[in-house]
Write a protein that holds these residues in place. Structure first.
Motif, PDB file in Angstrom:
ATOM      1  N   PRO A   1      -2.060   6.101  37.724  1.00  0.00           N
ATOM      2  CA  PRO A   1      -0.539   6.552  37.716  1.00  0.00           C
ATOM      3  C   PRO A   1       0.440   5.458  38.285  1.00  0.00           C
ATOM      4  CG  PRO A   1      -2.429   8.102  38.971  1.00  0.00           C
ATOM      5  CD  PRO A   1      -2.979   7.174  38.649  1.00  0.00           C
ATOM      6  N   GLY A   2       0.662   4.855  39.804  1.00  0.00           N
ATOM      7  CA  GLY A   2       0.759   3.604  40.741  1.00  0.00           C
ATOM      8  C   GLY A   2       1.674   2.523  39.712  1.00  0.00           C
TER       9      GLY A   2
ATOM     10  N   LEU B   1       7.109  10.396  30.371  1.00  0.00           N
ATOM     11  CA  LEU B   1       6.749  10.063  31.535  1.00  0.00           C
ATOM     12  C   LEU B   1       7.383  11.060  33.112  1.00  0.00           C
ATOM     13  CD1 LEU B   1       6.345   6.422  31.203  1.00  0.00           C
ATOM     14  CD2 LEU B   1       4.526   7.826  31.146  1.00  0.00           C
ATOM     15  N   GLN B   2       8.050  11.437  32.617  1.00  0.00           N
ATOM     16  CA  GLN B   2       8.808  12.307  33.804  1.00  0.00           C
ATOM     17  C   GLN B   2       8.265  12.380  35.312  1.00  0.00           C
ATOM     18  OE1 GLN B   2      10.341  16.230  32.523  1.00  0.00           O
ATOM     19  NE2 GLN B   2      12.574  16.108  33.036  1.00  0.00           N
ATOM     20  N   ARG B   3       7.361  13.040  35.133  1.00  0.00           N
ATOM     21  CA  ARG B   3       6.394  13.309  36.258  1.00  0.00           C
ATOM     22  C   ARG B   3       6.374  11.924  36.857  1.00  0.00           C
ATOM     23  NH1 ARG B   3       1.726  17.365  35.548  1.00  0.00           N
ATOM     24  NH2 ARG B   3       3.264  18.239  33.423  1.00  0.00           N
ATOM     25  N   HIS B   4       5.592  10.939  36.585  1.00  0.00           N
ATOM     26  CA  HIS B   4       5.588   9.835  37.402  1.00  0.00           C
ATOM     27  C   HIS B   4       7.107   9.257  37.497  1.00  0.00           C
ATOM     28  CE1 HIS B   4       1.763   9.396  35.365  1.00  0.00           C
ATOM     29  NE2 HIS B   4       1.583   9.878  34.586  1.00  0.00           N
ATOM     30  N   TYR B   5       7.837   9.439  36.334  1.00  0.00           N
ATOM     31  CA  TYR B   5       9.572   8.903  37.201  1.00  0.00           C
ATOM     32  C   TYR B   5      10.019   9.846  38.372  1.00  0.00           C
ATOM     33  CZ  TYR B   5      15.014   8.098  37.286  1.00  0.00           C
ATOM     34  OH  TYR B   5      15.987   7.804  37.679  1.00  0.00           O
ATOM     35  N   VAL B   6       9.805  11.112  38.805  1.00  0.00           N
ATOM     36  CA  VAL B   6      10.116  11.831  39.570  1.00  0.00           C
ATOM     37  C   VAL B   6       9.440  11.287  40.709  1.00  0.00           C
ATOM     38  CG1 VAL B   6      10.311  14.125  40.701  1.00  0.00           C
ATOM     39  CG2 VAL B   6      11.176  14.143  37.753  1.00  0.00           C
ATOM     40  N   ALA B   7       7.364  11.982  40.639  1.00  0.00           N
ATOM     41  CA  ALA B   7       6.846  11.533  42.081  1.00  0.00           C
ATOM     42  C   ALA B   7       7.132   9.516  42.039  1.00  0.00           C
ATOM     43  CB  ALA B   7       5.376  11.188  41.535  1.00  0.00           C
TER      44      ALA B   7
END
Lengths: 265, 314
Positions: free
Chosen positions: A180-181, A250-256
């Motif tokens: 994820p990173g 990749l919205q979820r990753h963007y936010v996180a």
């Protein structure tokens, strides 16, 4: 209820410019090459502009790909070192990486211009990608350091007990765990490199080596001050489309990612 | 260093040894340095060295084409401050920063409160507000450049459709309209970004606080001003610092939208640095001096902001 109406209307207002760019890029407009009829005339104008849009797309793709690869490799190795090893100068080096955030872009670009000239990397896509990678390092190194620190120690220790070298452990055990990173860092590096304007503006002098944002921006300053707005809109669509797609996927990753980036501030 | 020493297969280390290892995961300092070496190389060559070089350049007579031609101190600094556009650029950059920061953060806070509750509907709204921040600032500026053009702009037509007779609107033609139009672009591009930062802060406020306030009969506005805003202080502070720093270094949007015009009314400090170095004067020394001044001002402003915000928190 009025609250939902208000929020919905605001959301439409935010989407409107994007939708308009899409529509305008295929519509006939005053003052453009495509004066009559709907269609892809604006894109054809854009395609034939100067060295051709394919060349500019290629330049942007090369810079973005190099930046993403360099950033991923350097920040993975660096993050691993900062999270798992202790060595003299470790904290000083980490703080120096973070200090990049303190110095404004424009301040560094002047000496970088001189320095890259000296290294024979002036006016080259590789030089631009190296500079962009450097600007990505604070976020990327920070992100990879937390990612590695979150991996349970036992996981790696058992791999080493089984005879893995530290690099083997990194490759087989740690990389899957920090995926994820890696996605977050890669996505941020792509968006930054694809969109950067001032770095190639300063470092690139050949028209044929321009990246896409520079080429589209130069549509503005055509002969006799006549601007082809239709072709400009087509250029904006070509520029924005990959970013919007990457963002939506990749919205979820963007936010996180941006939250963990923000928390450090 | 002996990383690959295979442990005897039967050796399950005793608990004490395992704990010791967990505390000291270092597998040799050289190895740590080896992994950190690419980072160190990048930072040294592309950050530390240029930082030293810009200091050197700021005291040298350094031309774009002829290179270093000897010392010019404090000439570069006095020339930079003496530039007829220096004070106008300072004034404009500060005005732009103040206007942008106030409007952007107020709007982002409003949006964050509006989409605070999690539901499918609000997540669609959040995405709509966030989508512009996926675009590059240069792309967004180019989009608005066309949106503001007299030939292509749909805005006057839309207004006429709604019954307003607007005549001709000049979005970028006067100093004030150019500033307003640029702020609109920046708000559009960044509001979602700051909304997201503030949402994190909002989610950190425990529900009990709101419930207690409601039990005490507080009204919605009272809750907002007396509970939400004070408890959001650190998130608001982060947004403010990011926004102030970003605005003081504004470049792309003005380079693309206004080219500094009309009548040099929208020249920012970074634009002045760029013009001094590459826009005809070709004076890298003076440009370096100017960017050192900008850097110093930025450091001072950030220290003042941190002090002020920390002082308030106590």
């Amino acid at each position: 209820m009025p609250r939902y109406v208000l929020t919905g209307a605001l959301a439409l207002l935010f989407l409107a410019p994007l939708l308009w760019a899409g529509v305008a890029s295929v519509s006939p407009q005053g003052g453009t090459a495509q004066a009559v009829g709907w269609g892809f005339g604006n894109y054809e104008t854009l395609a034939g502009y100067q060295a051709g849009i394919v060349a500019f797309l290629w330049n942007s793709a090369v810079v973005s790909a190099l930046t993403v690869v360099f950033t991923l490799v350097v920040s993975t190795l660096g993050g691993y070192a900062f999270a798992w090893f202790s060595f003299p100068g470790k904290n000083a080096l980490f703080l120096t990486v973070l200090a990049i955030l303190m110095v404004p872009y424009a301040t560094l670009l002047l000496p970088l211009y001189v320095l890259l000239n000296g290294l024979g990397l002036s006016n080259s896509l590789l030089g631009v990608a190296l500079v962009m990678t450097m600007f990505q390092l604070p976020f990327a190194t920070f992100m990879m350091r937390i990612s590695f620190e979150a991996v349970p120690r036992e996981l790696v220790e058992s791999a080493m007990v089984d005879g893995c070298t530290s690099f083997g452990a990194l490759r087989r055990v740690l990389l899957p765990a920090v995926k994820p990173g890696l996605i977050t860092v890669g996505m941020f590096a792509f968006l930054a490199a694809w969109n950067d304007f001032i770095t190639p503006l300063v470092l690139i002098s050949d028209t044929s080596k321009q990246t896409l944002p520079l080429a589209v921006a130069s549509l503005r300053s055509q002969v006799m001050g006549v601007v082809d707005y239709g072709a400009t809109e087509a250029g904006v669509v070509v520029l924005a489309l990959p970013c919007v797609l990457v963002f939506l996927v990749l919205q979820r990753h963007y936010v996180a990612g941006f939250l963990s980036g923000a928390l450090k501030g | 260093m002996a990383v690959s020493t295979p442990a005897p297969p039967e050796a399950t280390p005793p608990a004490a040894a395992r704990r010791l290892r967990r505390r000291r995961p270092a597998r040799g300092q050289l190895l740590g340095w080896a992994y950190a070496a690419p980072t160190a190389l990048f930072v040294l060559v592309l950050f530390v060295l240029p930082t030293l070089l810009v200091l050197r350049m700021s005291v040298s007579d350094w031309s774009l084409f002829a290179g270093d031609r000897g010392v010019n101190f404090p000439g570069n600094f006095t020339d930079a401050v003496g530039d007829r556009l220096f004070w106008p650029a300072v004034r404009f950059t500060l005005t732009y920063t103040a206007v942008t920061t106030v409007i952007l953060i107020a709007l982002a806070l409003g949006l964050a409160v509006l989409v605070q509750e999690s539901s499918r509907w609000t997540s669609v709204l959040r995405t709509s507000f966030l989508l512009p921040s996926a675009l590059g600032l240069a792309s967004a500026s180019l989009l608005f450049y066309a949106l503001y053009s007299p030939q292509a702009s749909p805005v006057p037509g839309l207004l006429r459709l709604l019954g307003f007779d607007v005549g001709t609107i000049s979005f970028l033609g006067t100093p004030t309209s150019a500033l307003v139009s640029t702020v609109v672009l920046i708000v559009w591009r960044f509001a979602g970004f700051y909304m997201l930062l503030l949402l994190v802060g909002l989610q950190g406020i425990p529900n009990e606080v709101y419930e207690a306030a409601r039990m005490d009969g507080a009204r919605r506005w009272q809750i907002f001003w007396q509970i939400t805003v004070p408890l959001l202080r650190s998130s608001l502070a982060l947004c403010t610092i990011l926004c102030v720093t970003g605005s003081l270094l504004a470049f792309d949007q003005f380079y693309i939208l206004t080219k500094g015009g009309p009548d040099n009314s929208t020249i920012t400090l970074v634009q002045l640095v760029y013009n001094t170095a590459f826009g005809g004067k070709n004076d890298l020394g003076r440009a370096a001096a100017l960017s050192i001044i900008v850097l110093a001002a930025l450091l001072v402003i950030n220290v003042v902001q941190f002090r002020g915000l920390r002082g308030k928190e106590d």
